[in-house]
Scaffold this motif. Structure first.
Motif, PDB file in Angstrom:
ATOM      1  N   TYR A  54     -95.702 -66.479  14.951  1.00  0.00           N
ATOM      2  CA  TYR A  54     -95.783 -65.136  14.652  1.00  0.00           C
ATOM      3  C   TYR A  54     -96.888 -64.890  13.964  1.00  0.00           C
ATOM      4  O   TYR A  54     -97.221 -63.564  13.688  1.00  0.00           O
ATOM      5  CB  TYR A  54     -94.584 -64.753  14.257  1.00  0.00           C
ATOM      6  N   THR A  65     -85.205 -61.098  19.752  1.00  0.00           N
ATOM      7  CA  THR A  65     -85.445 -61.423  18.775  1.00  0.00           C
ATOM      8  C   THR A  65     -86.916 -61.103  18.609  1.00  0.00           C
ATOM      9  O   THR A  65     -87.654 -60.937  18.077  1.00  0.00           O
ATOM     10  CB  THR A  65     -84.991 -62.534  17.832  1.00  0.00           C
ATOM     11  N   LEU A 120     -90.096 -59.208  17.240  1.00  0.00           N
ATOM     12  CA  LEU A 120     -91.380 -59.417  16.621  1.00  0.00           C
ATOM     13  C   LEU A 120     -92.810 -59.406  17.402  1.00  0.00           C
ATOM     14  O   LEU A 120     -93.419 -58.495  16.376  1.00  0.00           O
ATOM     15  CB  LEU A 120     -91.226 -61.111  16.817  1.00  0.00           C
ATOM     16  N   THR A 128     -93.056 -55.350  15.803  1.00  0.00           N
ATOM     17  CA  THR A 128     -93.547 -55.486  14.711  1.00  0.00           C
ATOM     18  C   THR A 128     -94.906 -55.845  14.286  1.00  0.00           C
ATOM     19  O   THR A 128     -95.314 -55.949  13.067  1.00  0.00           O
ATOM     20  CB  THR A 128     -92.641 -56.579  13.761  1.00  0.00           C
ATOM     21  N   PRO A 162     -94.828 -48.503  12.320  1.00  0.00           N
ATOM     22  CA  PRO A 162     -92.768 -48.248  12.895  1.00  0.00           C
ATOM     23  C   PRO A 162     -92.495 -47.815  13.554  1.00  0.00           C
ATOM     24  O   PRO A 162     -92.034 -47.317  14.395  1.00  0.00           O
ATOM     25  CB  PRO A 162     -92.884 -47.364  11.208  1.00  0.00           C
ATOM     26  N   ILE A 175     -93.434 -42.932   7.971  1.00  0.00           N
ATOM     27  CA  ILE A 175     -93.388 -44.938   8.395  1.00  0.00           C
ATOM     28  C   ILE A 175     -91.498 -44.944   7.485  1.00  0.00           C
ATOM     29  O   ILE A 175     -90.896 -45.952   7.559  1.00  0.00           O
ATOM     30  CB  ILE A 175     -94.584 -45.052   7.386  1.00  0.00           C
ATOM     31  N   ILE A 197     -85.535 -48.066  11.193  1.00  0.00           N
ATOM     32  CA  ILE A 197     -84.893 -49.823  11.673  1.00  0.00           C
ATOM     33  C   ILE A 197     -83.967 -50.764  11.214  1.00  0.00           C
ATOM     34  O   ILE A 197     -83.362 -51.273  12.296  1.00  0.00           O
ATOM     35  CB  ILE A 197     -86.543 -50.502  12.137  1.00  0.00           C
ATOM     36  N   TRP A 253     -76.895 -54.851  14.082  1.00  0.00           N
ATOM     37  CA  TRP A 253     -77.061 -56.347  15.634  1.00  0.00           C
ATOM     38  C   TRP A 253     -76.802 -57.126  14.128  1.00  0.00           C
ATOM     39  O   TRP A 253     -76.439 -58.044  15.202  1.00  0.00           O
ATOM     40  CB  TRP A 253     -78.724 -56.159  15.905  1.00  0.00           C
ATOM     41  N   VAL A 278     -85.743 -61.047  11.602  1.00  0.00           N
ATOM     42  CA  VAL A 278     -86.412 -59.724  11.816  1.00  0.00           C
ATOM     43  C   VAL A 278     -86.228 -59.282  10.403  1.00  0.00           C
ATOM     44  O   VAL A 278     -87.503 -58.876  10.494  1.00  0.00           O
ATOM     45  CB  VAL A 278     -86.442 -59.567  12.502  1.00  0.00           C
ATOM     46  N   LEU A 337     -90.335 -58.541   9.100  1.00  0.00           N
ATOM     47  CA  LEU A 337     -90.833 -56.554   9.009  1.00  0.00           C
ATOM     48  C   LEU A 337     -90.978 -56.760   7.860  1.00  0.00           C
ATOM     49  O   LEU A 337     -92.152 -55.816   7.396  1.00  0.00           O
ATOM     50  CB  LEU A 337     -89.125 -56.049   9.709  1.00  0.00           C
TER      51      LEU A 337
END
Lengths: 276, 161
Positions: A87, A222, A226, A229, A234, B81, B88, B95, B106, B110
């Motif tokens: 990643y 997930t 990713l 991201t 956003p 943003i 998010i 989750w 995550v 991020l």
């Protein structure tokens, strides 16, 4: 002893070897066999017909369709650490493009090549786990139709959103139009190349690594998050995450990278055509 | 006829002699561990939600402090943003109820991604709001640790079967 019945006919052949069968027992024997009470295949304890788990030993009796790891246990595949490493290797390229504000198509080719090398390095490091992903896919017509419709719906929604609020969306093809590149060139460069490199990295190395850490569904979610991201937008996270979910499912169900590459390229191509 | 119980996890009926729920496989002998699991999941979710709320609060604060100096497009982008990041994190918080570890990882990735992009576009952003950034890192690392501990409890319960 007094004979109560007629004398047996001595001339007739004797009954078959078996002892004479009483009428009630013969009737029971003629009935269809009652199915045996279901039992746990692991501990043989009696279980209810509708049970999913054995009440005595707790083992799952009905196979779990979600428990699917497509890398055999004896094959060394990427793990969670490799998933994160790949990643950030991908993100490094995105970061440089963002920081240096690279928009020139010729310079972007260098980054495409870098991402291809990153993806192929993963395949080279874990060949037994990842090379099988380049085999012919297992496809079904209904599955392909549902996938195409879902992807088209996401594309339609995001196109409508981009038209309603263009300030928040990047026109990816503007540098190509300004540099005088043809539509075919742009389709290949923006549509096909990222689809190949990103699928090898995200649905190849990263998803395989996440499957070693998480259950199937969690790994797909997930990897999709990713994937969203790494695009550092956003506003685009929602539709990219949905696209990532579809691509992850396609890759796992078909056990091949080719269908997800094709779908990803088709999605990118649709974006290029809508902007052109 | 044997007495029946109700599974704490799925509310399905089970025989009093059953240790495991025939419907969901829940181990009744681990009901005590569930309290510890709930606590860890709540901790992880709390940290993730805290980060999401701070994104929203900082968007409002930035608008109040610098709003007049920014052009309308930049102001709107900043707001969208930060609120997007808040949404998010609310999604990740939801989750995390079932996948605390994955959601925390995550959220951390991020955060690193957003910070790296911010610093790449403006290197002075590295020291700007340093205390909040340190808090974010502590919060998200705590969320990952709590998520890991929750996962260990779940795995222990499965291994017991």
């Amino acid at each position: 002893m007094t004979a109560t019945g007629p004398e047996p006919d001595r001339a007739s052949p004797p009954p078959a070897e078996a002892a004479p069968v009483a009428p009630a027992a013969a009737l029971v024997a003629s009935l269809p066999e009652e199915p045996a009470a279901p039992r746990c295949p692991y501990c043989t304890a009696a279980i209810a017909t509708a049970a999913t788990f054995c009440g005595a030993c707790g083992k799952r009796i009905i196979a779990d369709p979600a428990a699917h790891h497509d890398t055999p246990a004896d094959v060394r595949g990427p793990g969670g650490g490799a998933a994160l490493a790949w990643y950030f290797l991908t993100f490094a390229a995105v970061l440089v493009i963002f920081a240096a504000e690279v928009t020139d198509p010729d310079t972007l080719h260098g980054f495409d090549l870098y991402l291809l090398v990153v993806g192929l390095a993963g395949v080279a490091m874990y060949p037994r786990a990842l090379l099988p992903l380049f085999r012919a896919p297992r496809l079904t017509l209904p599955g392909a139709a549902v996938t195409a419709l879902a992807t088209a719906a996401i594309f339609g929604a995001i196109t409508a959103l981009a038209r309603a609020a263009p300030t928040f969306f990047v026109d990816m093809t503007a540098p190509y139009r300004e540099a005088g590149r043809s539509l075919a060139y742009t389709l290949f460069d923006v549509g096909v190349v990222p689809a190949v490199t990103e699928e090898i990295i995200f649905r190849g190395v990263i998803l395989a690594g996440l499957l070693q850490v998480f259950e199937r569904r969690t790994a797909v979610v997930t990897s999709a998050l990713l994937f969203a991201t790494v695009h550092v937008s956003p506003l685009s996270m929602l539709h990219l995450a949905l696209l990532g979910l579809i691509l992850g499912e396609v890759r796992l169900r078909t056990r091949s990278l080719w269908p997800s590459m094709l779908l990803h390229a088709a999605y990118n191509a649709a974006v290029v055509l809508s902007e052109w | 006829m044997s007495a029946t119980l109700t599974c704490r996890e799925c509310q399905a009926e089970m025989a009093s002699t059953d240790r495991y729920c025939p419907s969901c496989g829940h181990d009744t002998e681990l009901d005590g561990d569930l309290a510890a699991l709930d606590l860890k999941v709540r901790q992880a979710r709390g940290w993730i939600l805290a980060v999401g709320i701070i994104y929203a609060v900082s968007a409002v604060l930035m608008l109040v402090i610098m709003g007049r100096d920014l052009p309308p497009d930049a102001r709107n982008l900043l707001l969208v943003i930060n609120l997007g990041l808040c949404v998010i994190h609310i999604g990740l918080w939801l989750w995390a109820k079932t996948q605390a570890f994955a959601a925390a990882v995550v959220a951390f990735v991020l955060f690193i991604t957003v910070q790296a992009v911010d610093i790449a576009s403006d290197p002075t952003a590295l020291t700007r709001g340093i205390f909040i950034k340190v808090f974010f890192i502590i919060a998200l690392v705590s969320a990952i640790r709590a998520g890991l501990e929750a996962r260990a409890l779940v795995r222990a319960s499965r291994a017991a079967r």
